[in-house]
Motif scaffolding. Sequence first.
Motif, short mmCIF file in Angstrom:
data_model
loop_
_atom_site.label_atom_id
_atom_site.label_comp_id
_atom_site.label_asym_id
_atom_site.label_seq_id
_atom_site.Cartn_x
_atom_site.Cartn_y
_atom_site.Cartn_z
N ASP A 111 0.82 -1.21 0.00
CA ASP A 111 0.00 0.00 0.00
C ASP A 111 0.85 1.26 0.00
O ASP A 111 0.55 2.22 -0.70
N ARG A 112 1.92 1.26 0.77
CA ARG A 112 2.78 2.45 0.80
C ARG A 112 3.57 2.56 -0.50
O ARG A 112 3.82 3.66 -0.98
N ALA A 113 3.96 1.45 -1.08
CA ALA A 113 4.64 1.49 -2.37
C ALA A 113 3.74 2.12 -3.42
O ALA A 113 4.21 2.89 -4.28
N ARG A 114 2.44 1.84 -3.37
CA ARG A 114 1.51 2.48 -4.31
C ARG A 114 1.45 3.99 -4.08
O ARG A 114 1.36 4.77 -5.03
N LEU A 115 1.48 4.41 -2.80
CA LEU A 115 1.48 5.83 -2.50
C LEU A 115 2.72 6.51 -3.07
O LEU A 115 2.62 7.57 -3.70
N ILE A 116 3.89 5.90 -2.87
CA ILE A 116 5.13 6.48 -3.38
C ILE A 116 5.12 6.48 -4.91
O ILE A 116 5.57 7.43 -5.55
N PRO A 172 9.20 -18.23 -2.75
CA PRO A 172 8.73 -17.64 -1.50
C PRO A 172 9.80 -17.73 -0.42
O PRO A 172 10.53 -18.71 -0.31
N THR A 173 9.86 -16.69 0.42
CA THR A 173 10.80 -16.67 1.54
C THR A 173 10.03 -16.35 2.80
O THR A 173 9.62 -15.21 3.01
N PRO A 174 9.80 -17.33 3.68
CA PRO A 174 8.99 -17.11 4.88
C PRO A 174 9.48 -15.96 5.73
O PRO A 174 8.70 -15.28 6.38
N ALA A 175 10.77 -15.69 5.76
CA ALA A 175 11.30 -14.65 6.63
C ALA A 175 10.96 -13.26 6.13
O ALA A 175 11.23 -12.27 6.81
N SER A 176 10.36 -13.15 4.95
CA SER A 176 10.13 -11.83 4.37
C SER A 176 8.77 -11.25 4.72
O SER A 176 8.42 -10.18 4.26
N THR A 177 7.95 -11.92 5.52
CA THR A 177 6.65 -11.38 5.88
C THR A 177 6.82 -10.12 6.69
O THR A 177 7.75 -9.97 7.45
N SER A 178 5.88 -9.20 6.55
CA SER A 178 5.99 -7.91 7.23
C SER A 178 4.70 -7.58 7.95
O SER A 178 3.61 -7.83 7.46
N ALA A 179 4.82 -6.99 9.14
CA ALA A 179 3.67 -6.59 9.92
C ALA A 179 3.57 -5.07 10.00
O ALA A 179 3.02 -4.51 10.93
N ALA A 180 4.13 -4.41 9.04
CA ALA A 180 4.12 -2.95 9.05
C ALA A 180 2.72 -2.42 8.83
O ALA A 180 1.89 -3.06 8.18
N PRO A 181 2.41 -1.25 9.39
CA PRO A 181 1.08 -0.66 9.21
C PRO A 181 0.83 -0.31 7.76
O PRO A 181 1.72 0.01 7.02
N SER A 182 -0.43 -0.40 7.36
CA SER A 182 -0.77 -0.18 5.96
C SER A 182 -1.13 1.28 5.70
O SER A 182 -1.41 2.04 6.61
N VAL A 183 -1.15 1.62 4.43
CA VAL A 183 -1.62 2.92 4.00
C VAL A 183 -2.92 2.70 3.26
O VAL A 183 -2.92 2.14 2.16
N PRO A 184 -4.07 3.05 3.84
CA PRO A 184 -5.34 2.78 3.19
C PRO A 184 -5.41 3.40 1.80
O PRO A 184 -4.96 4.52 1.58
#
Length: 285
Positions: free
Chosen positions: A165-170, A268-280
Amino acid sequence: MGRNILPERKVERYHTELDDFKTELERRNFHKCLTNFVDGSIDLALVKEFYANLYSSEGPSPKQSRVRGHLVKIDADSLNTFLETPVVLAEGETLPAYSRYCRLPIDYREIEAALCIPRRGFILNSEGHPGKILRKDLTTLAQVWSVLSYYNLAPTSHTSDLIVDRARLIFGLVFRMDMNIGVLISGQMTSIALSNTSRLGFPTLITALCRVKGVVYDSLTFERLSLVINLAYIRKNCWNPEDLTVSIRGARRARVRLVELPSTSAAPTPASTSAAPSVPAQTDS
């Protein structure tokens, strides 16, 4: 409310190596109020009271707050008026370009091509889907816009990578898509108020809004803005030596990469999951 604040950043626009950033900042009117508050002081007590009292007189989303007897509005129109960021619409359209973009299917390759240095892109999550872009794999321009977004547009203390979501904003900022900043900030304030963990964003904006409404200050000490975004900051923290489109005099030497990171074409790389807050996504509802 014992949560910490996340102060905004001021932008100094004298640098020349990133004319695209400076020009777009001015085209969007971000240089007037959003990144250039005349008084950068932050009254923490007012900010906490603002978030504690945020409510909605009608509808599901809070659009105002009562601070020491004064009504402070945060609906999109009020914020755009205060920030001097009018909504720009193309002829025949009812939504700005970024809002229309957010309604389209996500083109991950397009985002990678616009924001990343060559041969870099999204890291896949444990389910094999694009999950995030590491900040060090972003172009210099994308890094500068991402820093501004972390503090002035969609506050978060998670700054090591960009989730989708943040990548789309940028992407929208880099591609000069007109957007409704009032909608974005109003939605972010609502999300912060409903959260129990995120830091309190937009403290300078909130303090300024309260001041305009005549709210009386009684604090003896004030918080200050985060570090200014200027050429020195960009040179030290944002310049990517592998980005051949930008050359900054006196910048640090190129970083040495020891490991190639997977992109959307990797397994897929399991260690790459992210819990960062989203940008609606911006809907201009």
